[in-house]
Design a protein around this motif. Structure first.
Motif, PDB file in Angstrom:
ATOM      1  N   ASP A 135     -35.104 -19.419 -30.367  1.00  7.94           N
ATOM      2  CA  ASP A 135     -33.906 -19.281 -31.207  1.00  7.94           C
ATOM      3  C   ASP A 135     -32.742 -20.068 -30.618  1.00  7.94           C
ATOM      4  OD1 ASP A 135     -35.180 -17.609 -33.030  1.00  7.94           O
ATOM      5  OD2 ASP A 135     -34.690 -15.811 -31.897  1.00  7.94           O
ATOM      6  N   LEU A 136     -32.657 -20.074 -29.308  1.00 11.73           N
ATOM      7  CA  LEU A 136     -31.588 -20.796 -28.622  1.00 11.73           C
ATOM      8  C   LEU A 136     -31.688 -22.295 -28.906  1.00 11.73           C
ATOM      9  CD1 LEU A 136     -29.328 -20.529 -26.327  1.00 11.73           C
ATOM     10  CD2 LEU A 136     -31.145 -21.211 -24.760  1.00 11.73           C
ATOM     11  N   LEU A 137     -32.899 -22.833 -28.843  1.00  7.14           N
ATOM     12  CA  LEU A 137     -33.089 -24.259 -29.073  1.00  7.14           C
ATOM     13  C   LEU A 137     -32.884 -24.621 -30.535  1.00  7.14           C
ATOM     14  CD1 LEU A 137     -36.145 -24.966 -26.739  1.00  7.14           C
ATOM     15  CD2 LEU A 137     -33.740 -25.518 -26.338  1.00  7.14           C
ATOM     16  N   ILE A 138     -33.318 -23.753 -31.437  1.00  3.98           N
ATOM     17  CA  ILE A 138     -33.077 -23.998 -32.863  1.00  3.98           C
ATOM     18  C   ILE A 138     -31.575 -24.069 -33.126  1.00  3.98           C
ATOM     19  CG2 ILE A 138     -33.207 -22.951 -35.168  1.00  3.98           C
ATOM     20  CD1 ILE A 138     -35.997 -21.936 -34.420  1.00  3.98           C
ATOM     21  N   ALA A 139     -30.822 -23.130 -32.542  1.00  5.71           N
ATOM     22  CA  ALA A 139     -29.370 -23.110 -32.725  1.00  5.71           C
ATOM     23  C   ALA A 139     -28.719 -24.359 -32.131  1.00  5.71           C
ATOM     24  CB  ALA A 139     -28.780 -21.846 -32.084  1.00  5.71           C
ATOM     25  N   SER A 140     -29.219 -24.806 -30.978  1.00  7.16           N
ATOM     26  CA  SER A 140     -28.656 -25.994 -30.323  1.00  7.16           C
ATOM     27  C   SER A 140     -28.889 -27.242 -31.166  1.00  7.16           C
ATOM     28  CB  SER A 140     -29.280 -26.182 -28.938  1.00  7.16           C
ATOM     29  OG  SER A 140     -29.024 -25.070 -28.113  1.00  7.16           O
ATOM     30  N   VAL A 141     -30.107 -27.395 -31.685  1.00  6.83           N
ATOM     31  CA  VAL A 141     -30.420 -28.552 -32.516  1.00  6.83           C
ATOM     32  C   VAL A 141     -29.664 -28.476 -33.841  1.00  6.83           C
ATOM     33  CG1 VAL A 141     -32.267 -29.755 -33.762  1.00  6.83           C
ATOM     34  CG2 VAL A 141     -32.665 -28.950 -31.432  1.00  6.83           C
ATOM     35  N   GLN A 142     -29.512 -27.260 -34.371  1.00 12.87           N
ATOM     36  CA  GLN A 142     -28.768 -27.118 -35.621  1.00 12.87           C
ATOM     37  C   GLN A 142     -27.315 -27.553 -35.460  1.00 12.87           C
ATOM     38  OE1 GLN A 142     -27.604 -23.196 -37.707  1.00 12.87           O
ATOM     39  NE2 GLN A 142     -29.349 -23.953 -38.895  1.00 12.87           N
ATOM     40  N   LEU A 143     -26.703 -27.195 -34.341  1.00  9.25           N
ATOM     41  CA  LEU A 143     -25.329 -27.616 -34.083  1.00  9.25           C
ATOM     42  C   LEU A 143     -25.243 -29.139 -33.984  1.00  9.25           C
ATOM     43  CD1 LEU A 143     -22.423 -26.822 -33.537  1.00  9.25           C
ATOM     44  CD2 LEU A 143     -22.988 -26.570 -31.112  1.00  9.25           C
ATOM     45  N   LEU A 144     -26.225 -29.722 -33.339  1.00  9.60           N
ATOM     46  CA  LEU A 144     -26.303 -31.183 -33.234  1.00  9.60           C
ATOM     47  C   LEU A 144     -26.344 -31.803 -34.635  1.00  9.60           C
ATOM     48  CD1 LEU A 144     -26.906 -33.303 -30.789  1.00  9.60           C
ATOM     49  CD2 LEU A 144     -29.243 -33.228 -31.658  1.00  9.60           C
ATOM     50  N   ILE A 145     -27.191 -31.274 -35.492  1.00 10.72           N
ATOM     51  CA  ILE A 145     -27.356 -31.815 -36.841  1.00 10.72           C
ATOM     52  C   ILE A 145     -26.094 -31.636 -37.669  1.00 10.72           C
ATOM     53  CG2 ILE A 145     -28.623 -31.541 -39.019  1.00 10.72           C
ATOM     54  CD1 ILE A 145     -31.079 -30.768 -37.336  1.00 10.72           C
ATOM     55  N   ILE A 146     -25.442 -30.476 -37.547  1.00 11.08           N
ATOM     56  CA  ILE A 146     -24.202 -30.236 -38.290  1.00 11.08           C
ATOM     57  C   ILE A 146     -23.142 -31.267 -37.905  1.00 11.08           C
ATOM     58  CG2 ILE A 146     -22.264 -28.637 -38.570  1.00 11.08           C
ATOM     59  CD1 ILE A 146     -24.300 -26.346 -38.358  1.00 11.08           C
ATOM     60  N   ASP A 147     -23.049 -31.580 -36.634  1.00 14.46           N
ATOM     61  CA  ASP A 147     -22.093 -32.613 -36.215  1.00 14.46           C
ATOM     62  C   ASP A 147     -22.500 -33.983 -36.744  1.00 14.46           C
ATOM     63  OD1 ASP A 147     -20.197 -31.045 -34.946  1.00 14.46           O
ATOM     64  OD2 ASP A 147     -21.200 -31.124 -33.005  1.00 14.46           O
ATOM     65  N   PHE A 148     -23.809 -34.259 -36.792  1.00 12.79           N
ATOM     66  CA  PHE A 148     -24.271 -35.518 -37.379  1.00 12.79           C
ATOM     67  C   PHE A 148     -23.840 -35.612 -38.845  1.00 12.79           C
ATOM     68  CE2 PHE A 148     -28.202 -35.776 -34.357  1.00 12.79           C
ATOM     69  CZ  PHE A 148     -27.365 -36.128 -33.328  1.00 12.79           C
ATOM     70  N   PHE A 149     -23.995 -34.505 -39.587  1.00 10.62           N
ATOM     71  CA  PHE A 149     -23.555 -34.467 -40.983  1.00 10.62           C
ATOM     72  C   PHE A 149     -22.069 -34.817 -41.076  1.00 10.62           C
ATOM     73  CE2 PHE A 149     -26.807 -31.194 -42.850  1.00 10.62           C
ATOM     74  CZ  PHE A 149     -27.825 -32.092 -42.623  1.00 10.62           C
ATOM     75  N   ASP A 150     -21.296 -34.228 -40.166  1.00 12.47           N
ATOM     76  CA  ASP A 150     -19.849 -34.447 -40.190  1.00 12.47           C
ATOM     77  C   ASP A 150     -19.511 -35.906 -39.881  1.00 12.47           C
ATOM     78  OD1 ASP A 150     -17.069 -33.316 -40.306  1.00 12.47           O
ATOM     79  OD2 ASP A 150     -17.035 -34.033 -38.234  1.00 12.47           O
ATOM     80  N   PHE A 151     -20.160 -36.477 -38.857  1.00 12.42           N
ATOM     81  CA  PHE A 151     -19.925 -37.884 -38.532  1.00 12.42           C
ATOM     82  C   PHE A 151     -20.211 -38.754 -39.759  1.00 12.42           C
ATOM     83  CE2 PHE A 151     -21.543 -36.905 -33.947  1.00 12.42           C
ATOM     84  CZ  PHE A 151     -20.377 -36.201 -33.686  1.00 12.42           C
ATOM     85  N   HIS A 152     -21.364 -38.504 -40.359  1.00 12.17           N
ATOM     86  CA  HIS A 152     -21.811 -39.321 -41.479  1.00 12.17           C
ATOM     87  C   HIS A 152     -20.885 -39.164 -42.685  1.00 12.17           C
ATOM     88  CE1 HIS A 152     -24.432 -40.860 -44.705  1.00 12.17           C
ATOM     89  NE2 HIS A 152     -24.987 -41.574 -43.754  1.00 12.17           N
ATOM     90  N   SER A 153     -20.452 -37.934 -42.953  1.00 10.07           N
ATOM     91  CA  SER A 153     -19.594 -37.694 -44.124  1.00 10.07           C
ATOM     92  C   SER A 153     -18.231 -38.357 -43.960  1.00 10.07           C
ATOM     93  CB  SER A 153     -19.431 -36.191 -44.362  1.00 10.07           C
ATOM     94  OG  SER A 153     -18.716 -35.577 -43.304  1.00 10.07           O
TER      95      SER A 153
END
Length: 268
Positions: A135-153
């Motif tokens: 769960d910890l790693l899923i949350a860490s990768v999810q945060l990474l992806i959310i920031d990627f979305f923000d960069f891209h947007s």
């Protein structure tokens, strides 16, 4: 698959584009210097402050790093990416845009945030005694992806993609990812499988990606054909048969139309 297999961290681009990372998405943050590479046959350059996200590693070849090139790469298994991707329809737009151009130029603030995200994933991956490590790693990768979305947007703007359109486009792309285009290249066939009309599928594709459905069918087909043409152990007849062309002559016309040269000329 063990969690250490779901996430792999490297300090070079060695192996990108090979079968070793065939089932992984690569996230490469350039820390210094530059690196030239070919992506989908086009020359690209990864420079300090750039983030490169590669969904289809086989599109990458001829990696040529400069002597001062430094990079941090996080490979995440496709299945683990699906578990970690947040419930946002924006991911579909980002996925399509990065398929066409995998490099994002980050500003100073984005670069610092991305660096911290990469360090967080690496630190969390090292916590092998954590009782809730998955769960910890899923949350860490999810945060990474959310920031990627923000960069891209911030680079390309935010579009509100309806849930139904995103779902249809996702299923359409999954069929293409699985190589269905080798046997079927008609929009009607894909539309029938998705229980929509060909016109509706093309409208959804254009709304989500800016391109009609046949654009993506031909793109996946041509990318695969061009990769196989570079393998000189395969004859043109063999490649033609792999894609179900009615004759080598039809195959040659298709290559000429989409690559601008004949199979012989492309192979050089």
């Amino acid at each position: 698959m063990a969690e250490t297999d779901n996430i792999i961290i490297k300090d070079s681009l060695d192996g990108l584009g090979t079968d070793a990372y065939g089932n992984y998405l690569a996230h490469a943050l350039c820390l210094a210097g530059s690196c030239k590479l070919k992506y989908n046959g086009e020359e690209r350059q990864l420079q300090a402050g750039n983030l490169m996200i590669v969904r289809k590693g086989k599109l990458v070849d001829r990696i040529r790093p400069a002597e001062d090139f430094r990079v941090k790469v996080i490979y995440v298994a496709s299945e683990f990416i699906e578990l970690s991707t947040p419930l946002s329809n924006y991911g579909m737009k980002g996925q399509l845009a990065l398929f066409l151009d995998p490099v994002m130029k980050l500003d100073a603030g984005q670069l610092e945030l991305c660096r911290k995200d990469f360090e967080m994933v690496e630190e969390r991956l090292a916590q092998t005694d954590h009782h809730f490590r998955r769960d910890l790693l899923i949350a860490s990768v999810q945060l990474l992806i959310i920031d990627f979305f923000d960069f891209h947007s911030h680079l390309y703007g935010v579009d509100n993609i309806p849930l139904q359109s995103a779902a249809i486009m996702s299923r359409f792309l999954n069929m293409l990812e699985n190589g269905t285009y080798r046997e079927h290249r008609e929009v009607k066939w894909f539309a029938d499988k998705l229980c929509v009309t060909p016109k509706y599928l093309s409208e959804v594709s254009r709304k989500v990606s800016g391109y009609p459905a046949n654009y993506w069918i031909n793109l996946y087909t041509v990318l695969d054909i061009s990769r196989l043409l570079r393998d000189k152990s395969l004859t043109f007849v063999r490649i033609s048969d792999m894609f179900g062309f009615s004759s080598p002559a039809y195959f040659s016309r298709y290559v000429q139309q989409h690559l601008g040269v004949s199979p012989t000329e492309y192979r050089g």
